[in-house]
Design an enzyme around this catalytic site. Structure first.
Site, short mmCIF file in Angstrom:
data_model
loop_
_atom_site.label_atom_id
_atom_site.label_comp_id
_atom_site.label_asym_id
_atom_site.label_seq_id
_atom_site.Cartn_x
_atom_site.Cartn_y
_atom_site.Cartn_z
N GLY A 1 41.55 34.69 48.33
CA GLY A 1 40.11 34.56 48.12
C GLY A 1 39.46 33.30 48.65
O GLY A 1 38.26 33.29 48.92
N GLU B 1 40.08 26.66 45.02
CA GLU B 1 40.08 28.02 44.47
C GLU B 1 38.79 28.74 44.83
O GLU B 1 37.74 28.11 44.99
CB GLU B 1 40.16 27.96 42.94
CG GLU B 1 41.56 27.95 42.37
CD GLU B 1 42.12 29.37 42.24
OE1 GLU B 1 41.62 30.28 42.91
OE2 GLU B 1 43.07 29.53 41.45
N ASP B 2 38.85 30.06 44.90
CA ASP B 2 37.64 30.85 45.07
C ASP B 2 36.85 30.92 43.76
O ASP B 2 35.67 30.66 43.71
CB ASP B 2 37.98 32.27 45.58
CG ASP B 2 39.08 32.95 44.76
OD1 ASP B 2 39.62 32.34 43.81
OD2 ASP B 2 39.41 34.12 45.08
N ASP C 1 38.26 32.13 36.40
CA ASP C 1 37.79 33.10 35.42
C ASP C 1 38.38 32.69 34.06
O ASP C 1 37.83 31.85 33.37
CB ASP C 1 38.27 34.47 35.94
CG ASP C 1 37.81 35.66 35.12
OD1 ASP C 1 36.91 36.37 35.58
OD2 ASP C 1 38.38 35.89 34.04
N LYS D 1 33.44 30.81 35.83
CA LYS D 1 32.80 31.59 34.75
C LYS D 1 33.09 30.85 33.44
O LYS D 1 34.13 31.10 32.82
CB LYS D 1 33.39 33.00 34.69
CG LYS D 1 33.17 33.85 35.92
CD LYS D 1 33.78 35.23 35.73
CE LYS D 1 33.86 36.00 37.01
NZ LYS D 1 34.61 37.26 36.90
N PHE E 1 31.49 40.42 37.53
CA PHE E 1 32.45 40.57 38.62
C PHE E 1 31.73 40.39 39.94
O PHE E 1 30.70 41.01 40.20
CB PHE E 1 33.12 41.95 38.57
CG PHE E 1 34.18 42.11 39.61
CD1 PHE E 1 35.44 41.54 39.43
CD2 PHE E 1 33.93 42.78 40.80
CE1 PHE E 1 36.42 41.66 40.40
CE2 PHE E 1 34.90 42.90 41.78
CZ PHE E 1 36.15 42.34 41.58
P1 5GP Z 1 41.92 33.58 36.30
O1 5GP Z 1 43.40 33.32 36.34
O2 5GP Z 1 41.09 32.32 36.27
O3 5GP Z 1 41.55 34.53 35.19
O4 5GP Z 1 41.58 34.39 37.59
C1 5GP Z 1 41.57 33.81 38.82
C2 5GP Z 1 41.67 34.85 39.91
O5 5GP Z 1 41.17 36.13 39.50
C3 5GP Z 1 40.82 34.43 41.07
O6 5GP Z 1 41.53 33.60 41.97
C4 5GP Z 1 40.43 35.77 41.68
O7 5GP Z 1 41.42 36.19 42.58
C5 5GP Z 1 40.39 36.71 40.51
N1 5GP Z 1 39.02 36.90 39.99
C6 5GP Z 1 38.51 36.42 38.84
N2 5GP Z 1 37.22 36.77 38.68
C7 5GP Z 1 36.91 37.50 39.79
C8 5GP Z 1 35.69 38.12 40.23
O8 5GP Z 1 34.64 38.11 39.61
N3 5GP Z 1 35.76 38.76 41.44
C9 5GP Z 1 36.90 38.81 42.19
N4 5GP Z 1 36.84 39.46 43.34
N5 5GP Z 1 38.06 38.23 41.81
C10 5GP Z 1 38.05 37.58 40.62
#
Ligand code: 5GP
Length: 182
Positions: free
Chosen positions: A45, A100-101, A104, A132, A154
């Site tokens: 991402g 990071e992209d 979440d 977020k 999302f």
């Molecule tokens: P976390 O471990 O913080 O819950 O999630 C991180 C990863 O989940 C991000 O690097 C991404 O790949 C994916 N992710 C989380 N939220 C989104 C979103 O709203 N859209 C997309 N496309 N990927 C997300």
């Protein structure tokens, strides 16, 4: 705009993304002057964000990538973290900036930070294009640089995918509220 079975609407335009990246790079150039940091992009991402950010970095720096995944093609997070591509550089004694992209729950970033700490870097911080805050499960003190805080929604575009589609979009879009879970 439709991507596969879901409907998305514009959230952040490319001009706004570019302006924010300029400001982030001003901070990074000042904070890391004289430190020759290593930027570690988290694939897939972050590839566009890393590319645009790094072009604004004017101090000496290195760039590399690692690949982690906590999502498997849907719109809600899964706790499993899979490691696809390990780091190929020695980061001991180095100043590391994870790129990071999106953060979440924060589980992916927290996992990566703990893993990188085992290699004894001089410092670790993280820079995420999106955050977020409402979904964050643990506070991550290393997350010092954030492009935009968004709601619990999302998003796709600018590197982010839905079912591997939409990474090529120049703007960031969000799922329209009527079409599905977040
Ligand atoms: P976390 O471990 O913080 O819950 O999630 C991180 C990863 O989940 C991000 O690097 C991404 O790949 C994916 N992710 C989380 N939220 C989104 C979103 O709203 N859209 C997309 N496309 N990927 C997300």
């Amino acid at each position: 705009m439709r991507i596969d079975d879901l409907e998305f609407e514009p959230l952040i335009e490319q001009e706004t993304i570019a302006e924010r990246i300029n400001l982030l790079s001003v901070e990074l150039n000042a904070d890391y002057a004289g430190k020759t940091p290593i930027f570690i992009g988290v694939l897939n991402g972050s590839f566009l964000f890393v590319a645009d950010l790094i072009k604004q970095i004017t101090i000496p720096c290195e760039v590399t990538f690692t690949k982690l995944a906590s999502y498997f093609g849907g719109t809600s997070t899964s706790r499993k973290i899979r490691e696809d591509i390990d780091l190929s550089v020695d980061i001991s004694g180095r100043h590391v900036i994870i790129v990071e992209d999106i953060v979440d729950t924060g589980n992916t970033l927290a996992y990566l930070i703990e893993k990188l700490k085992l290699s004894n870097p001089a410092s670790i911080t993280a820079c995420s294009m999106l955050l977020k805050p409402g979904k964050l499960e643990t506070s991550i003190e290393e997350l010092r640089y954030v492009g935009f805080e968004i709601e619990n929604e999302f998003v796709v575009g600018y590197g982010l995918d839905y079912k591997e589609l939409g990474r090529n979009l120049k703007d960031i879009y969000r799922l329209t509220s009527t079409t599905g879970e977040v």
